[in-house]
Design a protein around this motif. Sequence first.
Motif, PDB file in Angstrom:
ATOM      1  N   ASN A  79     127.227  45.501 119.229  1.00 35.69           N
ATOM      2  CA  ASN A  79     126.596  46.672 119.849  1.00 35.69           C
ATOM      3  C   ASN A  79     127.606  47.643 120.455  1.00 35.69           C
ATOM      4  OD1 ASN A  79     127.281  44.926 121.846  1.00 35.69           O
ATOM      5  ND2 ASN A  79     125.426  45.149 123.057  1.00 35.69           N
ATOM      6  N   ASP A  80     128.861  47.276 120.587  1.00 38.53           N
ATOM      7  CA  ASP A  80     129.876  48.190 121.097  1.00 38.53           C
ATOM      8  C   ASP A  80     130.798  48.698 119.979  1.00 38.53           C
ATOM      9  OD1 ASP A  80     129.056  48.093 123.753  1.00 38.53           O
ATOM     10  OD2 ASP A  80     130.172  46.250 124.112  1.00 38.53           O
ATOM     11  N   HIS A  81     130.432  48.429 118.733  1.00 37.05           N
ATOM     12  CA  HIS A  81     131.276  48.825 117.601  1.00 37.05           C
ATOM     13  C   HIS A  81     130.968  50.270 117.236  1.00 37.05           C
ATOM     14  CE1 HIS A  81     133.678  48.318 113.985  1.00 37.05           C
ATOM     15  NE2 HIS A  81     132.683  48.808 113.258  1.00 37.05           N
ATOM     16  N   MET A  82     131.908  51.176 117.508  1.00 39.18           N
ATOM     17  CA  MET A  82     131.690  52.598 117.264  1.00 39.18           C
ATOM     18  C   MET A  82     131.915  52.942 115.795  1.00 39.18           C
ATOM     19  SD  MET A  82     133.153  54.723 120.532  1.00 39.18           S
ATOM     20  CE  MET A  82     134.814  54.042 120.507  1.00 39.18           C
ATOM     21  N   HIS A  83     130.917  53.547 115.179  1.00 35.56           N
ATOM     22  CA  HIS A  83     131.090  54.071 113.822  1.00 35.56           C
ATOM     23  C   HIS A  83     131.606  55.505 113.855  1.00 35.56           C
ATOM     24  CE1 HIS A  83     128.798  51.376 110.786  1.00 35.56           C
ATOM     25  NE2 HIS A  83     129.603  50.695 111.551  1.00 35.56           N
ATOM     26  N   GLY A  84     131.297  56.217 114.902  1.00 32.19           N
ATOM     27  CA  GLY A  84     131.770  57.591 115.026  1.00 32.19           C
ATOM     28  C   GLY A  84     131.965  57.950 116.486  1.00 32.19           C
ATOM     29  N   TYR A  85     132.772  58.979 116.732  1.00 32.70           N
ATOM     30  CA  TYR A  85     133.077  59.370 118.114  1.00 32.70           C
ATOM     31  C   TYR A  85     133.409  60.857 118.145  1.00 32.70           C
ATOM     32  CZ  TYR A  85     135.453  59.608 122.641  1.00 32.70           C
ATOM     33  OH  TYR A  85     135.826  59.946 123.915  1.00 32.70           O
ATOM     34  N   GLY A 123     133.311  60.780 126.089  1.00 30.55           N
ATOM     35  CA  GLY A 123     132.882  61.316 124.810  1.00 30.55           C
ATOM     36  C   GLY A 123     131.520  60.779 124.402  1.00 30.55           C
ATOM     37  N   ILE A 124     131.166  61.050 123.158  1.00 28.34           N
ATOM     38  CA  ILE A 124     129.899  60.589 122.595  1.00 28.34           C
ATOM     39  C   ILE A 124     130.216  59.625 121.470  1.00 28.34           C
ATOM     40  CG2 ILE A 124     127.754  61.275 121.454  1.00 28.34           C
ATOM     41  CD1 ILE A 124     128.113  64.047 122.669  1.00 28.34           C
ATOM     42  N   ALA A 125     129.652  58.428 121.527  1.00 33.43           N
ATOM     43  CA  ALA A 125     129.871  57.405 120.510  1.00 33.43           C
ATOM     44  C   ALA A 125     128.598  57.193 119.695  1.00 33.43           C
ATOM     45  CB  ALA A 125     130.301  56.090 121.153  1.00 33.43           C
ATOM     46  N   PHE A 126     128.789  56.913 118.420  1.00 26.41           N
ATOM     47  CA  PHE A 126     127.689  56.569 117.532  1.00 26.41           C
ATOM     48  C   PHE A 126     127.927  55.129 117.080  1.00 26.41           C
ATOM     49  CE2 PHE A 126     128.547  61.047 117.391  1.00 26.41           C
ATOM     50  CZ  PHE A 126     127.296  61.624 117.540  1.00 26.41           C
ATOM     51  N   ASN A 127     127.039  54.228 117.506  1.00 29.80           N
ATOM     52  CA  ASN A 127     127.291  52.807 117.332  1.00 29.80           C
ATOM     53  C   ASN A 127     126.739  52.253 116.027  1.00 29.80           C
ATOM     54  OD1 ASN A 127     128.404  52.982 119.858  1.00 29.80           O
ATOM     55  ND2 ASN A 127     127.494  51.095 120.602  1.00 29.80           N
TER      56      ASN A 127
END
Length: 265
Positions: free
Chosen positions: A104-110, A86-90
Motif C-alpha cells: 500500500n505504500d508502493h508509489m507508481h507515480g509521483y 507531493g502527490i503520490a499515486f499508489n
Amino acid sequence: GGDYGNLEIDATGHLLLQENGGKVGIGNATPYFSLDIADSAMTAGKKVGISANHNGGTAIVNDMASLILGPKGSRAGTANHYMGGGIAFNHLMRFDTNFDSTWNDHMHGYIGLRLKDTSLAEASHLVFATNNSNTKNASPTERMVIESDGNVGIGTTIPQAKLQVNGDASITGDLRVDTNTLVVDAANNRVGIGTTAPNAQLEVLSDGSIAQGAEIRLQHNNNNTTDVVSTVNFANNAGSVAMIQAGTTAANNNGYISFFTDNAG
C-alpha cells in the motif's frame, strides 16, 4: 481532560475521529492515513471537492489555491533535493475493503517539487515521476520536469531550452520552427526551409536578402589537398543512376566538379 474515546457517526464508519493516532476516516471505520476516504464514501466516484473564494484575476495569487501542499521543515534545504508534500499515486490502496499491508505504500507515480540548484532558493522545479520497478516500495524515477524558469525537460533533469527531449521523439502532424524557418508538412511528406508551403519533398526558398539566392552548402570536415569533398547521388530502387561529385586536386583550394551517369542498363 479525560479519555473521551473515538467519535463515530454510525457503526459503518461514515465519519470516524480516532482518539489514539489522530486519524480521520470517512466511509472507513479503520483509517490507515491521517485522512482516509474510502470508496464507499460516495458511489459515484467523486471523493473530494474543495473550493476557493476567489473569482480570478490577471495574476495568480495565494487565495486562489484550494489545496496547498508542501514540506515541513526549515528553508535550509539541499540544492536539487526532492521536497516532501507531493502527490503520490499508489499501486494498491485496498484489496476489496482491506489494505494490502505489503504494497500500500508502493508509489507508481509521483508529482512533487525539487529544490532549485541554489541552496536557500525560494524557487523549485515541478517534477513528474513514474515507477517501472516490480520491487516493493522502490522509488519512482523522475521522467519530466518543468523548471522554475519555464524550461521543460523530458528524459533530462537539467533542460537547457524551452523544451529538451533526451531520447527518441515522435510527432504526429506538422512541425514548425518559427513561422517558416523550418516546416515539416506531415500530410504531404514535404520539408520546407524558408517557406510554409513546400512544393517538393525538399524546398529551400530565399527571402531575397542574400546575394547568392537560395543556397545549400555541403562541407567535408578536412583540409586535404586531394580529396572528394561532397557528393550528390541520384538513385532509384535498383541503385544509383547518376552522381555529381566535387573535390580538391593537388591543393586544398583547387576545386573540381564531376558528373557521372550509369549506362549499365
